[in-house]
Design an enzyme around this catalytic site. Structure first.
Site, PDB file in Angstrom:
ATOM      1  N   HIS A  67      44.450  46.162  28.344  1.00 53.43           N
ATOM      2  CA  HIS A  67      45.070  44.790  28.192  1.00 53.43           C
ATOM      3  C   HIS A  67      43.917  43.779  27.885  1.00 53.43           C
ATOM      4  CE1 HIS A  67      48.401  42.193  28.113  1.00 53.43           C
ATOM      5  NE2 HIS A  67      47.530  41.271  28.661  1.00 53.43           N
ATOM      6  N   GLU A  68      43.130  43.728  28.974  1.00 56.49           N
ATOM      7  CA  GLU A  68      42.294  42.623  28.860  1.00 56.49           C
ATOM      8  C   GLU A  68      41.299  42.913  27.860  1.00 56.49           C
ATOM      9  OE1 GLU A  68      43.158  39.997  30.459  1.00 56.49           O
ATOM     10  OE2 GLU A  68      44.673  41.133  31.592  1.00 56.49           O
ATOM     11  N   HIS A  71      42.302  41.291  24.468  1.00 50.16           N
ATOM     12  CA  HIS A  71      42.055  40.063  24.407  1.00 50.16           C
ATOM     13  C   HIS A  71      40.468  39.755  24.293  1.00 50.16           C
ATOM     14  CE1 HIS A  71      45.830  38.604  26.010  1.00 50.16           C
ATOM     15  NE2 HIS A  71      45.735  39.282  27.103  1.00 50.16           N
TER      16      HIS A  71
END
Length: 158
Positions: A67-68, A71
């Site tokens: 998820h990170e 980003h």
């Protein structure tokens, strides 16, 4: 697991899932409380909450890292890196990352509702935060407000 081991895992996942290198720092941040991880826009570093590894295991940690990294890579490419952006949603789906991380046990999931009434016109007010009743008045008639009760609900109730 140490920060050096976490760094190695993040670099490996970045190459395997995104076919791009992770060139910044990844580390455990003990101050994170309510989130699994955080991507820092200024430094491009990734903070991870160690409690998610301890409570939910390695699979949850890998999901948070993916998820990170979504980003991270989208931000560096100048694409839509925010949660609501289509670029982010499609890349997250492509790599198999979670949109949200699991809840930690013991994290406050209560919703507080404060009920006020106007002593002049009887209008009811529902608020999440306390109001200074000596400073604020009713918006309809400028009457004095009075706290009736405070209700604490578990999230999911209404």
């Amino acid at each position: 697991m140490t920060n050096a081991e976490l760094q190695k895992i993040v670099e490996t996942i970045s190459i395997q899932s995104f076919q791009k290198p992770f060139l910044h720092k990844a580390y455990f941040n003990p101050r994170l409380r309510t989130t699994g991880g955080r991507y820092m826009l200024g430094s491009h570093d990734i903070d991870i909450n160690r409690r998610y590894l301890d409570e939910h295991g390695m699979d949850e940690l890998i999901g948070i890292i993916k998820h990170e990294l979504c980003h991270y890579h989208l931000h560096l490419e100048g694409k839509g890196y925010k949660h609501g952006d289509q670029d982010f949603k499609s890349l997250l789906k492509e790599v198999g990352g979670p949109r949200f991380c699991s809840l930690l046990p013991g994290v406050n999931r209560r919703k507080r509702v404060l009920l006020y009434i106007c002593s002049k016109c009887g209008l009811n007010f529902e608020r999440k935060r306390k109001i200074n009743t000596r400073k604020f008045v009713c918006g309809r008639c400028r009457g004095k407000l009075r706290l009736i009760k405070e209700v604490v609900l578990e999230k999911g109730q209404s």
